[in-house]
Structures are given as C-alpha cells and as structure tokens.
Design a protein around this motif. Structure first.
Motif, short mmCIF file in Angstrom:
data_model
loop_
_atom_site.label_atom_id
_atom_site.label_comp_id
_atom_site.label_asym_id
_atom_site.label_seq_id
_atom_site.Cartn_x
_atom_site.Cartn_y
_atom_site.Cartn_z
N PHE A 58 -38.60 -17.40 18.97
CA PHE A 58 -38.77 -16.01 19.09
C PHE A 58 -39.32 -15.57 17.12
N ALA A 59 -40.53 -15.41 17.44
CA ALA A 59 -40.79 -15.06 16.04
C ALA A 59 -40.19 -14.33 15.16
N ARG A 60 -38.95 -13.24 15.59
CA ARG A 60 -37.67 -12.63 14.75
C ARG A 60 -36.76 -12.45 15.35
N PHE A 61 -35.42 -12.18 15.20
CA PHE A 61 -34.51 -11.69 16.40
C PHE A 61 -34.70 -10.68 16.39
N GLY A 62 -35.28 -9.64 15.71
CA GLY A 62 -35.68 -8.25 16.76
C GLY A 62 -36.19 -8.90 17.98
N GLU A 63 -37.29 -9.60 18.51
CA GLU A 63 -37.61 -10.10 19.75
C GLU A 63 -36.16 -10.60 20.74
N LEU A 64 -35.08 -11.34 19.99
CA LEU A 64 -34.51 -11.87 21.30
C LEU A 64 -33.46 -10.03 21.43
N ALA B 98 -34.84 -7.30 22.06
CA ALA B 98 -35.01 -6.62 22.69
C ALA B 98 -35.62 -7.34 24.28
N LEU B 99 -35.52 -8.34 24.57
CA LEU B 99 -35.35 -9.04 25.86
C LEU B 99 -33.73 -8.82 26.08
N VAL C 146 -33.64 -12.40 33.61
CA VAL C 146 -34.74 -13.05 32.45
C VAL C 146 -35.94 -13.92 32.61
N THR C 147 -37.08 -12.27 32.60
CA THR C 147 -38.08 -12.78 33.29
C THR C 147 -39.78 -12.71 32.46
N PHE D 181 -24.13 -9.26 20.39
CA PHE D 181 -24.84 -8.49 21.47
C PHE D 181 -23.63 -8.30 22.01
N ASP D 182 -22.73 -7.19 22.43
CA ASP D 182 -21.98 -6.02 23.38
C ASP D 182 -22.02 -6.90 24.75
N CYS D 183 -21.74 -8.22 25.39
CA CYS D 183 -21.47 -8.11 26.06
C CYS D 183 -20.80 -9.77 26.67
#
Length: 135
Positions: free
Chosen positions: A70-76, A78-79, A92-93, A115-117
């Motif tokens: 991912f370009a940044r952790f933020g992309e993960l 957002a996904l 996961v599409t 990630f809270d899961c």
C-alpha cells in the motif's frame, strides 16, 4: 537537535531536553521503528518502509504473491473501514487485491492491534469488527 558533550540537545517548540548518548540512541531507534518498522504477528508481517509505504506479507514467505504493498498505511485503514461489520475474504473487493492476498489482508487486520476486530471463524476465514468500531 544539536550535539552536546557526547549527548544531544533536543528542542521541541519552547521546550529543550538534553539527552545522554545512550538515551538519544534509544529515542532514535524507537522513532525509526515507529516510522519505518516491522511488526511480526502469528501469520502475517506488517512493514512500514522508509518511503512511507506499508507492506502486508505472509509470515515466512518471500514471493511477491504473498504480499500486498500500500502507498501508505492509511490505504489499508480505508479498505478496512469500507468493509462490513462482519467480513470474509470475498468481501475484500479492492481492484488490486485478488486471490490469496484477500485472505492475507483479512488475517492481517485480525492480528494487527490498530484494527478493532477479531477472528470469529477459520472456515471460511471470517472477521468481526468489535462494538467500539460500530459506534
């Protein structure tokens, strides 16, 4: 930052702190780990590269087929945020994520403390977001 008698003087705003060399090295190492570090989990590894990109990889695997960059952790993030409260690999599409990488990402978010899961089933691999995320 400036060197002082074998140590470092660190100024942040109006506050200045003098650190001995050992403390300065520890601070540097912790900052490096925070910005460009590697976290190993049970099944996956997350690696923040110095350029800011974030790599999710299957633990112990070396081929490109077992990682997603991912370009940044933020992309993960957002996904993850776009996924339903309870999700599987099929959910996961994202265009660039296919096949085994979907399972890799589901397992990684279940293992990563950001990630809270939690993993709720292994067959099929299913993760559920916790109540805190759903508020």
């Amino acid at each position: 930052m400036t060197g002082v008698d074998g140590g470092v003087r660190l100024a942040v705003g109006d506050h200045t702190v003098e650190l001995d060399e050992t403390t300065a090295r520890r601070l540097r190492d912790r900052l490096t780990d925070a910005v460009a570090g590697r976290r190993v989990f049970r099944h996956t590894v997350g690696h923040t590269r110095p350029d800011g990109s974030y790599v999710v990889a299957r633990r112990g695997a070396d081929s490109a087929g077992h990682r997603k960059v991912f370009a940044r952790f933020g992309e993960l993030r957002a996904l993850y945020d776009d996924l339903p409260d309870r999700f599987r690999a099929d959910d996961v599409t994202a265009e660039e994520v296919t096949g085994n990488r979907r399972h890799l990402l589901v397992r990684h978010v279940a293992e990563h403390p950001a990630f809270d899961c939690e993993l709720v089933a292994r067959q099929p691999l299913t993760v559920s977001k916790t109540e805190e995320v759903n508020d």
